[in-house]
Design a protein around this motif. Structure first.
Motif, PDB file in Angstrom:
ATOM      1  N   GLY A  92      30.037  32.965  45.844  1.00 30.16           N
ATOM      2  CA  GLY A  92      30.935  32.822  44.708  1.00 30.16           C
ATOM      3  C   GLY A  92      30.403  31.915  43.616  1.00 30.16           C
ATOM      4  O   GLY A  92      29.197  31.744  43.436  1.00 30.16           O
ATOM      5  N   TYR A  93      31.332  31.318  42.919  1.00 30.17           N
ATOM      6  CA  TYR A  93      31.079  30.427  41.794  1.00 30.17           C
ATOM      7  C   TYR A  93      30.124  29.310  42.202  1.00 30.17           C
ATOM      8  O   TYR A  93      30.308  28.680  43.242  1.00 30.17           O
ATOM      9  CB  TYR A  93      32.431  29.874  41.344  1.00 30.17           C
ATOM     10  N   ARG A 143      31.591  35.733  51.035  1.00 33.52           N
ATOM     11  CA  ARG A 143      30.761  36.216  49.940  1.00 33.52           C
ATOM     12  C   ARG A 143      30.263  35.017  49.141  1.00 33.52           C
ATOM     13  O   ARG A 143      30.775  33.914  49.248  1.00 33.52           O
ATOM     14  CB  ARG A 143      31.564  37.131  49.000  1.00 33.52           C
ATOM     15  N   ASP A 152      38.866  31.708  43.239  1.00 32.14           N
ATOM     16  CA  ASP A 152      37.602  32.138  43.843  1.00 32.14           C
ATOM     17  C   ASP A 152      36.898  33.186  42.984  1.00 32.14           C
ATOM     18  O   ASP A 152      35.679  33.295  43.015  1.00 32.14           O
ATOM     19  CB  ASP A 152      37.841  32.782  45.224  1.00 32.14           C
ATOM     20  N   MET A 153      37.704  33.980  42.280  1.00 31.96           N
ATOM     21  CA  MET A 153      37.175  35.107  41.522  1.00 31.96           C
ATOM     22  C   MET A 153      37.842  35.191  40.157  1.00 31.96           C
ATOM     23  O   MET A 153      38.843  34.521  39.899  1.00 31.96           O
ATOM     24  CB  MET A 153      37.439  36.435  42.273  1.00 31.96           C
ATOM     25  N   ARG A 201      30.133  41.416  40.797  1.00 28.57           N
ATOM     26  CA  ARG A 201      30.689  41.624  42.137  1.00 28.57           C
ATOM     27  C   ARG A 201      30.063  40.631  43.105  1.00 28.57           C
ATOM     28  O   ARG A 201      28.841  40.460  43.123  1.00 28.57           O
ATOM     29  CB  ARG A 201      30.414  43.047  42.636  1.00 28.57           C
ATOM     30  N   PRO A 202      30.875  39.965  43.929  1.00 28.20           N
ATOM     31  CA  PRO A 202      30.316  38.995  44.876  1.00 28.20           C
ATOM     32  C   PRO A 202      29.544  39.692  45.990  1.00 28.20           C
ATOM     33  O   PRO A 202      29.981  40.686  46.540  1.00 28.20           O
ATOM     34  CB  PRO A 202      31.558  38.291  45.418  1.00 28.20           C
ATOM     35  N   CYS A 203      28.385  39.144  46.299  1.00 28.68           N
ATOM     36  CA  CYS A 203      27.543  39.745  47.337  1.00 28.68           C
ATOM     37  C   CYS A 203      27.700  38.997  48.652  1.00 28.68           C
ATOM     38  O   CYS A 203      28.296  37.921  48.723  1.00 28.68           O
ATOM     39  CB  CYS A 203      26.084  39.764  46.897  1.00 28.68           C
ATOM     40  N   TYR A 228      25.457  32.810  38.767  1.00 31.56           N
ATOM     41  CA  TYR A 228      26.434  32.061  39.550  1.00 31.56           C
ATOM     42  C   TYR A 228      27.115  30.944  38.752  1.00 31.56           C
ATOM     43  O   TYR A 228      27.938  30.215  39.306  1.00 31.56           O
ATOM     44  CB  TYR A 228      25.804  31.511  40.836  1.00 31.56           C
ATOM     45  N   ARG A 281      32.417  32.887  37.673  1.00 32.47           N
ATOM     46  CA  ARG A 281      33.119  33.367  38.868  1.00 32.47           C
ATOM     47  C   ARG A 281      32.786  34.842  39.085  1.00 32.47           C
ATOM     48  O   ARG A 281      32.681  35.601  38.134  1.00 32.47           O
ATOM     49  CB  ARG A 281      34.625  33.228  38.695  1.00 32.47           C
ATOM     50  N   PRO A 282      32.667  35.256  40.338  1.00 31.17           N
ATOM     51  CA  PRO A 282      32.478  36.679  40.595  1.00 31.17           C
ATOM     52  C   PRO A 282      33.756  37.436  40.231  1.00 31.17           C
ATOM     53  O   PRO A 282      34.829  36.824  40.138  1.00 31.17           O
ATOM     54  CB  PRO A 282      32.208  36.737  42.100  1.00 31.17           C
TER      55      PRO A 282
END
Length: 189
Positions: A46-47, A44, A102-103, A109-111, A128, A131-132
């Motif tokens: 992320g950041y 996905r 990571d989150m 929500r991470p795509c 971005y 963090r997601p």
């Protein structure tokens, strides 16, 4: 502010993993019995737009295509997967993603890496730079990835107003069962 929210993320994710471990073991065993592959891993965005591997409990058949949930037919969801989605227990492994950095618990929500329109909209809005998250304003208002521009606008709005009270309000509302994730289309009769 960001450091404080990250501290909450780490503490709550670690606590959730410790308390939830027996449940996660049970869900893993049931998932293994149903599909033979209880954990779902997928790249996905992320950041800072960097890819990462998101973990979830598998809710769809192993041969389901790697596309956004709103593009998948409901017949792809397993019986146990319906339960996991309805209760949001499929999200529990993401606590590991939060602990790793990571989150966040709260964020956009991470795509998927292939959701170019959403990535473009989020990039233009600076989404971005955060963090997601597992939950956020869009999820609580049932705005999913099928409307990329609207989703990116709501993500931007949430991040602009993010503070400790909002962070805990989003978590509390999610734990109460409010909102929803990406919907899977129903099979036409």
């Amino acid at each position: 502010m960001a450091k404080m929210l990250r501290l909450f993320d780490v503490l709550l994710a670690a606590m959730g993993l410790l308390i939830g471990l027996p449940l996660m073991v049970l869900l893993t065993l049931v998932g293994y019995w149903e599909t033979g592959s209880p954990l779902f891993r997928q790249q996905r965005v992320g950041y800072h737009g960097q890819p990462f591997v998101l973990l979830k409990f598998r809710t769809m058949k192993c041969d389901t295509g790697w596309v956004a949930s709103h593009l998948v037919d409901a017949s792809s969801i397993t019986r146990f997967g319906r339960f996991l989605r309805r209760t949001k227990l499929d999200e529990l492994p993401q606590l590991w993603n939060v602990l790793k950095g990571d989150m966040s618990l709260v964020g956009p929500r991470p795509c998927l890496l292939s959701q170019y329109e959403l990535i473009k909209e989020r990039t233009e809005r600076g989404v971005y730079d955060a963090r997601p998250g597992i939950t956020g304003l869009a999820q609580l208002n049932a705005i999913d990835m099928s409307t990329p521009r609207r989703l990116a606008e709501v993500d931007q709005q949430m991040l602009a107003a993010m503070a400790v009270p909002a962070y805990f309000r989003y978590l509390f509302l999610t734990l109460l069962g409010k909102g929803g994730g990406d919907r899977v289309k129903m099979k036409k009769m």
